[in-house]
Design a protein around this motif. Structure first.
Motif, PDB file in Angstrom:
ATOM      1  N   ARG A 148       9.272  25.826 -92.734  1.00 18.79           N
ATOM      2  CA  ARG A 148       9.527  24.968 -93.880  1.00 18.79           C
ATOM      3  C   ARG A 148      10.861  24.279 -93.627  1.00 18.79           C
ATOM      4  O   ARG A 148      11.866  24.933 -93.356  1.00 18.79           O
ATOM      5  CB  ARG A 148       9.600  25.750 -95.189  1.00 18.79           C
ATOM      6  CG  ARG A 148       9.919  24.836 -96.385  1.00 18.79           C
ATOM      7  CD  ARG A 148       9.796  25.529 -97.709  1.00 18.79           C
ATOM      8  NE  ARG A 148      10.813  26.550 -97.922  1.00 18.79           N
ATOM      9  CZ  ARG A 148      11.195  26.950 -99.139  1.00 18.79           C
ATOM     10  NH1 ARG A 148      10.638  26.431-100.228  1.00 18.79           N
ATOM     11  NH2 ARG A 148      12.110  27.897 -99.263  1.00 18.79           N
ATOM     12  N   VAL A 149      10.861  22.944 -93.695  1.00 16.20           N
ATOM     13  CA  VAL A 149      12.065  22.167 -93.402  1.00 16.20           C
ATOM     14  C   VAL A 149      12.579  21.540 -94.682  1.00 16.20           C
ATOM     15  O   VAL A 149      11.846  20.845 -95.394  1.00 16.20           O
ATOM     16  CB  VAL A 149      11.779  21.060 -92.358  1.00 16.20           C
ATOM     17  CG1 VAL A 149      13.063  20.299 -92.022  1.00 16.20           C
ATOM     18  CG2 VAL A 149      11.154  21.657 -91.103  1.00 16.20           C
ATOM     19  N   ARG A 150      13.867  21.796 -94.972  1.00 16.21           N
ATOM     20  CA  ARG A 150      14.508  21.184 -96.132  1.00 16.21           C
ATOM     21  C   ARG A 150      15.760  20.448 -95.679  1.00 16.21           C
ATOM     22  O   ARG A 150      16.522  20.947 -94.844  1.00 16.21           O
ATOM     23  CB  ARG A 150      14.873  22.240 -97.177  1.00 16.21           C
ATOM     24  CG  ARG A 150      13.672  22.844 -97.870  1.00 16.21           C
ATOM     25  CD  ARG A 150      14.062  23.881 -98.909  1.00 16.21           C
ATOM     26  NE  ARG A 150      14.500  25.126 -98.283  1.00 16.21           N
ATOM     27  CZ  ARG A 150      14.915  26.192 -98.959  1.00 16.21           C
ATOM     28  NH1 ARG A 150      14.977  26.142-100.289  1.00 16.21           N
ATOM     29  NH2 ARG A 150      15.278  27.296 -98.327  1.00 16.21           N
ATOM     30  N   VAL A 151      15.957  19.261 -96.230  1.00 12.93           N
ATOM     31  CA  VAL A 151      17.152  18.461 -95.944  1.00 12.93           C
ATOM     32  C   VAL A 151      18.119  18.621 -97.103  1.00 12.93           C
ATOM     33  O   VAL A 151      17.738  18.457 -98.267  1.00 12.93           O
ATOM     34  CB  VAL A 151      16.796  16.978 -95.741  1.00 12.93           C
ATOM     35  CG1 VAL A 151      18.060  16.133 -95.560  1.00 12.93           C
ATOM     36  CG2 VAL A 151      15.859  16.806 -94.542  1.00 12.93           C
ATOM     37  N   CYS A 152      19.361  18.939 -96.792  1.00 15.40           N
ATOM     38  CA  CYS A 152      20.357  19.089 -97.844  1.00 15.40           C
ATOM     39  C   CYS A 152      21.606  18.289 -97.514  1.00 15.40           C
ATOM     40  O   CYS A 152      21.863  17.948 -96.350  1.00 15.40           O
ATOM     41  CB  CYS A 152      20.715  20.560 -98.056  1.00 15.40           C
ATOM     42  SG  CYS A 152      21.842  21.259 -96.810  1.00 15.40           S
TER      43      CYS A 152
ATOM     44  N   VAL B  33      23.598   6.534 -94.583  1.00 18.23           N
ATOM     45  CA  VAL B  33      23.037   6.547 -93.244  1.00 18.23           C
ATOM     46  C   VAL B  33      23.701   5.428 -92.463  1.00 18.23           C
ATOM     47  O   VAL B  33      24.046   4.383 -93.030  1.00 18.23           O
ATOM     48  CB  VAL B  33      21.504   6.373 -93.290  1.00 18.23           C
ATOM     49  CG1 VAL B  33      20.907   6.324 -91.889  1.00 18.23           C
ATOM     50  CG2 VAL B  33      20.879   7.513 -94.091  1.00 18.23           C
ATOM     51  N   GLN B  34      23.905   5.629 -91.171  1.00 18.31           N
ATOM     52  CA  GLN B  34      24.637   4.652 -90.371  1.00 18.31           C
ATOM     53  C   GLN B  34      23.972   3.281 -90.343  1.00 18.31           C
ATOM     54  O   GLN B  34      24.617   2.279 -90.058  1.00 18.31           O
ATOM     55  CB  GLN B  34      24.798   5.188 -88.940  1.00 18.31           C
ATOM     56  CG  GLN B  34      25.681   6.420 -88.857  1.00 18.31           C
ATOM     57  CD  GLN B  34      25.666   7.064 -87.489  1.00 18.31           C
ATOM     58  OE1 GLN B  34      25.207   6.479 -86.505  1.00 18.31           O
ATOM     59  NE2 GLN B  34      26.162   8.292 -87.405  1.00 18.31           N
ATOM     60  N   SER B  35      22.679   3.228 -90.647  1.00 16.48           N
ATOM     61  CA  SER B  35      21.947   1.958 -90.601  1.00 16.48           C
ATOM     62  C   SER B  35      21.960   1.229 -91.938  1.00 16.48           C
ATOM     63  O   SER B  35      21.012   0.516 -92.289  1.00 16.48           O
ATOM     64  CB  SER B  35      20.504   2.209 -90.151  1.00 16.48           C
ATOM     65  OG  SER B  35      20.475   2.834 -88.891  1.00 16.48           O
ATOM     66  N   GLU B  36      23.014   1.438 -92.734  1.00 22.22           N
ATOM     67  CA  GLU B  36      23.241   0.669 -93.961  1.00 22.22           C
ATOM     68  C   GLU B  36      22.218   0.955 -95.062  1.00 22.22           C
ATOM     69  O   GLU B  36      21.750   0.051 -95.746  1.00 22.22           O
ATOM     70  CB  GLU B  36      23.267  -0.848 -93.665  1.00 22.22           C
ATOM     71  CG  GLU B  36      24.300  -1.243 -92.622  1.00 22.22           C
ATOM     72  CD  GLU B  36      25.720  -0.890 -93.063  1.00 22.22           C
ATOM     73  OE1 GLU B  36      25.996  -0.946 -94.273  1.00 22.22           O
ATOM     74  OE2 GLU B  36      26.535  -0.560 -92.187  1.00 22.22           O
ATOM     75  N   TYR B  37      21.851   2.191 -95.209  1.00 22.02           N
ATOM     76  CA  TYR B  37      21.097   2.600 -96.388  1.00 22.02           C
ATOM     77  C   TYR B  37      21.507   4.020 -96.708  1.00 22.02           C
ATOM     78  O   TYR B  37      22.362   4.605 -96.019  1.00 22.02           O
ATOM     79  CB  TYR B  37      19.571   2.478 -96.181  1.00 22.02           C
ATOM     80  CG  TYR B  37      18.976   3.383 -95.125  1.00 22.02           C
ATOM     81  CD1 TYR B  37      18.427   4.619 -95.454  1.00 22.02           C
ATOM     82  CD2 TYR B  37      18.929   2.970 -93.793  1.00 22.02           C
ATOM     83  CE1 TYR B  37      17.865   5.438 -94.486  1.00 22.02           C
ATOM     84  CE2 TYR B  37      18.368   3.785 -92.823  1.00 22.02           C
ATOM     85  CZ  TYR B  37      17.837   5.019 -93.170  1.00 22.02           C
ATOM     86  OH  TYR B  37      17.279   5.820 -92.218  1.00 22.02           O
ATOM     87  N   ALA B  38      20.951   4.596 -97.744  1.00 21.78           N
ATOM     88  CA  ALA B  38      21.327   5.941 -98.153  1.00 21.78           C
ATOM     89  C   ALA B  38      20.079   6.768 -98.431  1.00 21.78           C
ATOM     90  O   ALA B  38      19.014   6.228 -98.759  1.00 21.78           O
ATOM     91  CB  ALA B  38      22.222   5.905 -99.382  1.00 21.78           C
ATOM     92  N   ILE B  39      20.210   8.081 -98.303  1.00 27.54           N
ATOM     93  CA  ILE B  39      19.141   8.991 -98.679  1.00 27.54           C
ATOM     94  C   ILE B  39      19.677   9.920 -99.764  1.00 27.54           C
ATOM     95  O   ILE B  39      20.884  10.177 -99.836  1.00 27.54           O
ATOM     96  CB  ILE B  39      18.596   9.784 -97.481  1.00 27.54           C
ATOM     97  CG1 ILE B  39      19.692  10.682 -96.866  1.00 27.54           C
ATOM     98  CG2 ILE B  39      18.022   8.856 -96.426  1.00 27.54           C
ATOM     99  CD1 ILE B  39      19.565  12.123 -97.203  1.00 27.54           C
TER     100      ILE B  39
ATOM    101  N   VAL C 194      16.917  24.378 -92.328  1.00 30.77           N
ATOM    102  CA  VAL C 194      17.706  23.542 -93.227  1.00 30.77           C
ATOM    103  C   VAL C 194      18.469  22.525 -92.390  1.00 30.77           C
ATOM    104  O   VAL C 194      19.187  22.895 -91.448  1.00 30.77           O
ATOM    105  CB  VAL C 194      18.689  24.368 -94.080  1.00 30.77           C
ATOM    106  CG1 VAL C 194      19.546  23.454 -94.942  1.00 30.77           C
ATOM    107  CG2 VAL C 194      17.925  25.356 -94.953  1.00 30.77           C
ATOM    108  N   VAL C 195      18.308  21.259 -92.715  1.00 30.82           N
ATOM    109  CA  VAL C 195      18.972  20.159 -92.012  1.00 30.82           C
ATOM    110  C   VAL C 195      20.123  19.678 -92.891  1.00 30.82           C
ATOM    111  O   VAL C 195      19.897  19.222 -94.019  1.00 30.82           O
ATOM    112  CB  VAL C 195      17.987  19.006 -91.732  1.00 30.82           C
ATOM    113  CG1 VAL C 195      18.667  17.909 -90.922  1.00 30.82           C
ATOM    114  CG2 VAL C 195      16.745  19.527 -91.001  1.00 30.82           C
ATOM    115  N   LEU C 196      21.331  19.780 -92.390  1.00 32.98           N
ATOM    116  CA  LEU C 196      22.519  19.418 -93.166  1.00 32.98           C
ATOM    117  C   LEU C 196      22.929  17.987 -92.842  1.00 32.98           C
ATOM    118  O   LEU C 196      23.409  17.690 -91.742  1.00 32.98           O
ATOM    119  CB  LEU C 196      23.668  20.383 -92.847  1.00 32.98           C
ATOM    120  CG  LEU C 196      25.018  20.085 -93.509  1.00 32.98           C
ATOM    121  CD1 LEU C 196      24.887  20.076 -95.032  1.00 32.98           C
ATOM    122  CD2 LEU C 196      26.068  21.090 -93.057  1.00 32.98           C
ATOM    123  N   ALA C 197      22.743  17.095 -93.793  1.00 35.90           N
ATOM    124  CA  ALA C 197      23.087  15.678 -93.625  1.00 35.90           C
ATOM    125  C   ALA C 197      24.527  15.458 -94.059  1.00 35.90           C
ATOM    126  O   ALA C 197      24.865  15.651 -95.236  1.00 35.90           O
ATOM    127  CB  ALA C 197      22.139  14.805 -94.449  1.00 35.90           C
TER     128      ALA C 197
END
Length: 315
Positions: free
Chosen positions: A34-38, A47-53, A6-9
């Motif tokens: 299995r990789v999940r982003v949460c 996101v630091q590059s001026e967009y969002a996920i 699990v990747v914590l954003a």
């Protein structure tokens, strides 16, 4: 069983760091991971590059994790005051005690704010080492390495070092063959020589065509030979003094330290990929005897050659 990653954003997250775990662990093949982003919830994460996920999962999936990864972030509390925001602390409290915890780049600030790095060796991006030390004096920070494996808590240096760390974990979990296959698919080296010190400003080499890289490449092809400082300098057509200075500027290491690292790494490769006796491995790596190889491997990795072979040939 499939290993749950699990990747914590944490807003604002570093987009490069965020993408690494899914790519590396996803390239390990089969159903190994299995990789999940949460996020803390399913709201957009800047996101630091001026967009969002927009993550598919909220923090509830942390309770199912075998490995939790915190990518780099500019989250104010950990980065500025050494404090963990209450919502993040609540999320961390749901992580199973058996889970492996990892950070990429400035994600180490979050782990430190959570108290997970007190008394432990750790690393983060070299450019933020001074601030990190001021906020977290109880952490044994080493900004000269690409990553630190301290058992179930692992940290990496900046950005691309997250690739090194994730490949290391795949290698630790499933052996060199699987990690090398993942690296080939991602078109990245399965390991990189030297440490983070080679990228710190003070170690940027001078320009020109008379650097030590050709000699380093030559040395790697002849590790079974005696290679003293004079021999290396002669190959580079430099004085010993000039060669030593240029070598350290380009790698962040002395020639002797670098050479021992390469010999040990070559020996580890032979242990993984051949059935050669330990003495023969030591000879081909230029370390002389099996006793010398054992000494160097215990000093560098805390493991004997035979124990290393059992671990990584099994994968």
């Amino acid at each position: 069983m499939t290993h749950e990653v699990v990747v914590l954003a944490l807003d604002p997250v570093n987009g490069y760091d965020l993408a690494i775990p899914s790519q590396i662990f996803g390239s390990a093949g089969g159903d190994r991971y299995r990789v999940r982003v949460c996020g803390l919830d399913t709201s957009p994460v800047r996101v630091q590059s001026e967009y969002a996920i927009v993550p598919d999962f909220g923090a509830e999936v942390l309770a199912e994790a075998d490995t939790v990864i915190v990518p780099g972030t500019q989250l104010a509390g950990p980065r500025q005051s050494g404090e963990l925001p209450s919502r993040v602390a609540e999320a961390f409290a749901t992580i199973p005690s058996s889970a492996r915890i990892m950070s990429i780049c400035t994600g180490a600030f979050v782990l430190a704010a959570a108290g997970l790095l007190d008394g432990r060796p750790a690393t983060t991006h070299w450019a933020h080492a001074y601030t990190f030390r001021q906020l977290y004096p109880n952490v044994l920070l080493d900004e000269n390495v690409l990553f630190v494996d301290d058992g179930e808590v692992l940290t990496s240096a900046g950005l691309g070092a997250g690739v090194d760390l994730c490949l290391h974990v795949v290698r630790r979990d499933h052996g060199a063959e699987v990690a090398n296959r993942a690296a080939r698919y991602c078109v990245v080296p399965p390991w990189r020589e030297g440490g983070q010190s080679q990228f710190i400003d003070r170690h940027v080499p001078d320009g020109g065509t008379d650097g030590t890289a050709p000699t380093r490449a030559w040395a790697l092809r002849h590790l079974d030979r005696p290679l003293d400082l004079a021999t290396l300098a002669r190959h580079a057509r430099m004085s010993v003094r000039t060669f030593s200075r240029r070598f350290r500027a380009e790698t962040g290491l002395s020639p002797g330290t670098w050479l021992v690292q390469q010999r040990v790494r070559h020996a580890m490769h032979l242990l993984e990929s051949t059935d050669l006796a330990v003495d023969d491995v030591a000879g081909r790596a230029g370390l002389g005897t099996g006793a010398s190889l054992r000494q160097h491997m215990r000093a560098a990795h805390g493991v004997s050659p035979l124990a290393y072979r059992r671990t990584f040939r099994a994968g």
